[in-house]
Design a protein around this motif. Structure first.
Motif, PDB file in Angstrom:
ATOM      1  N   TYR A  38     -46.665   1.513 -36.161  1.00 23.76           N
ATOM      2  CA  TYR A  38     -45.870   2.734 -36.341  1.00 23.76           C
ATOM      3  C   TYR A  38     -46.402   3.586 -37.494  1.00 23.76           C
TER       4      TYR A  38
ATOM      5  N   TYR B 256     -49.284   5.518 -36.047  1.00 22.82           N
ATOM      6  CA  TYR B 256     -48.859   6.539 -35.094  1.00 22.82           C
ATOM      7  C   TYR B 256     -48.155   7.700 -35.800  1.00 22.82           C
TER       8      TYR B 256
ATOM      9  N   GLU C 198     -46.932   8.056 -23.295  1.00 24.68           N
ATOM     10  CA  GLU C 198     -47.380   7.790 -24.653  1.00 24.68           C
ATOM     11  C   GLU C 198     -47.212   6.316 -25.019  1.00 24.68           C
ATOM     12  N   THR C 199     -46.153   5.703 -24.522  1.00 19.74           N
ATOM     13  CA  THR C 199     -45.953   4.277 -24.798  1.00 19.74           C
ATOM     14  C   THR C 199     -47.056   3.430 -24.189  1.00 19.74           C
ATOM     15  N   THR C 200     -47.448   3.761 -22.954  1.00 21.84           N
ATOM     16  CA  THR C 200     -48.522   3.025 -22.290  1.00 21.84           C
ATOM     17  C   THR C 200     -49.846   3.225 -23.005  1.00 21.84           C
TER      18      THR C 200
ATOM     19  N   VAL D 298     -50.406   3.987 -26.205  1.00 24.64           N
ATOM     20  CA  VAL D 298     -50.444   3.370 -27.533  1.00 24.64           C
ATOM     21  C   VAL D 298     -50.318   1.855 -27.447  1.00 24.64           C
ATOM     22  N   MET D 299     -49.344   1.361 -26.696  1.00 25.16           N
ATOM     23  CA  MET D 299     -49.019  -0.052 -26.711  1.00 25.16           C
ATOM     24  C   MET D 299     -49.907  -0.892 -25.790  1.00 25.16           C
TER      25      MET D 299
END
Length: 355
Positions: free
Chosen positions: A156, A159, A264-266, A268-269
């Protein structure tokens, strides 16, 4: 990958042999005499008999060869016997009976002799196995807690670079890097034990967990030492995680993934995190044996009767077999976890090939 792993395992043998030689020579050249702890009232001829009983009358190369046999041949056999006969995890296996114990005086010339502590005249590995659970309770819990806290903070912070969260994380990390455990340990004892009275300041190693109430007591006495160790672990791993994430967030494949419409979650994570974990895996894997060494001070502060306190006591008493064995165990862990980190590279990044 299998060929590379086997090759590294084979190469680790001469590496460990060289490490064993360095450890033995350093301790051999170190000042001090095991007989210094003997009272002055003991006659000199008795002291000489004690030196002969400890094997100190033998040449250095003879003692080194005997120690090599102990750590590479005798103690592994004893450990395998322990796993196949004394534990609930592997007790279902047939008893190997690899180690021939000396019974009576009939086979003293043929049976194997283990590395004995000069303080207690007990096998060093048995003493290590007795104290290891106490160290694992504290160090293992602290390492897991530190990793679980550090990874989300690092992700985090990268990001949301330069946000208030990132600034606060950087400040806490600097504290974790800068404050030594002998200071932070005393500080948390003064605050949470002396002033507030929430947690005990001394770790009771005789406490056993057999019900919920005893588990709560165990949890309370673990909080302070775990807090001190987890602060250092979190500070180190979170900074590595942040730096690695920042390096990958600006790569071309991230812009391509976003241009394809991925969430965005896919991005980054999944994509960024997987590539960012490659250097972090090295820090995590190599930190496992290093945290055992770092826990030596913490165990002294909180009176944890673990292998760290055992090493300090052995150094103070000039107990060379115990110091040699524990130092070699730390070196062995470093070599093995280095190999584990290299193997995990190929798992995390399919582009890495060792063939």
């Amino acid at each position: 990958m299998l060929t590379y792993t086997i090759r590294r395992l084979v190469l680790s043998v001469p590496t460990l042999l060289f490490i064993a030689l360095v450890i033995f020579m350093l301790l051999e050249l170190a000042p001090g005499d095991p007989m210094a702890q003997v009272p002055l009232t003991v006659p000199s001829d008795v002291k000489e008999q004690m030196r002969i009983a400890l094997g100190l009358d033998k040449p250095s190369y003879v003692r080194f060869w005997k120690w090599l046999l102990q750590i590479f041949w005798i103690e592994p056999k004893v450990f395998i016997d322990y796993l196949t006969s004394s534990t609930t995890l592997f007790g279902w296996l047939p008893d190997t009976a690899l180690y021939e114990r000396c019974v009576g005086l009939s086979n003293l010339d043929t049976c194997d002799y283990r590395a004995l502590s000069w303080q207690t005249r007990s096998p060093v590995v048995d003493l290590v196995l007795q104290r290891l659970p106490q160290t694992l309770w504290v160090v293992g819990t602290a390492y897991v807690v530190g990793i679980l806290i550090a990874l989300p903070i690092g992700i985090y912070s990268a990001y949301r670079q330069y946000s208030w969260f990132d600034q606060a994380g950087t400040f806490v990390s600097m504290i974790g890097f800068s404050v030594p455990p002998f200071f932070s340990g005393v500080l948390v004892i003064v605050i949470f034990s002396v002033q507030l009275g929430w947690f005990p300041s001394i770790y009771d190693t005789t406490h056993t967990v057999n019900d919920w109430d005893s588990f709560v007591v165990q949890l309370k006495q673990m909080i302070l030492p775990v807090m001190v160790l987890a602060l250092q672990i979190t500070a180190q791993i979170s900074r590595f995680m942040r730096a690695s994430m920042l390096d990958n967030l600006n790569q071309d494949y991230v812009r391509t993934a976003r241009a394809k419409g991925l969430g965005e979650t896919t991005v980054v994570m999944v994509h960024v995190l997987r590539n960012s974990m490659i250097p972090v895996v090295t820090v995590i894997a190599l930190g496992v044996p290093l945290i055992f060494g770092g826990a030596i001070i913490t165990e002294q502060v909180f009176k944890v009767n673990g292998i760290g306190q055992m090493l300090i006591g052995a150094i103070q008493a000039n107990d060379l077999p115990t110091v040699q064995t524990l130092t070699f165990v730390f070196a062995f862990l470093i070599v093995m976890f280095n190999l584990i980190a290299d193997v995990l590279y190929g798992v995390l990044d399919p582009r890495i090939r060792y063939e």
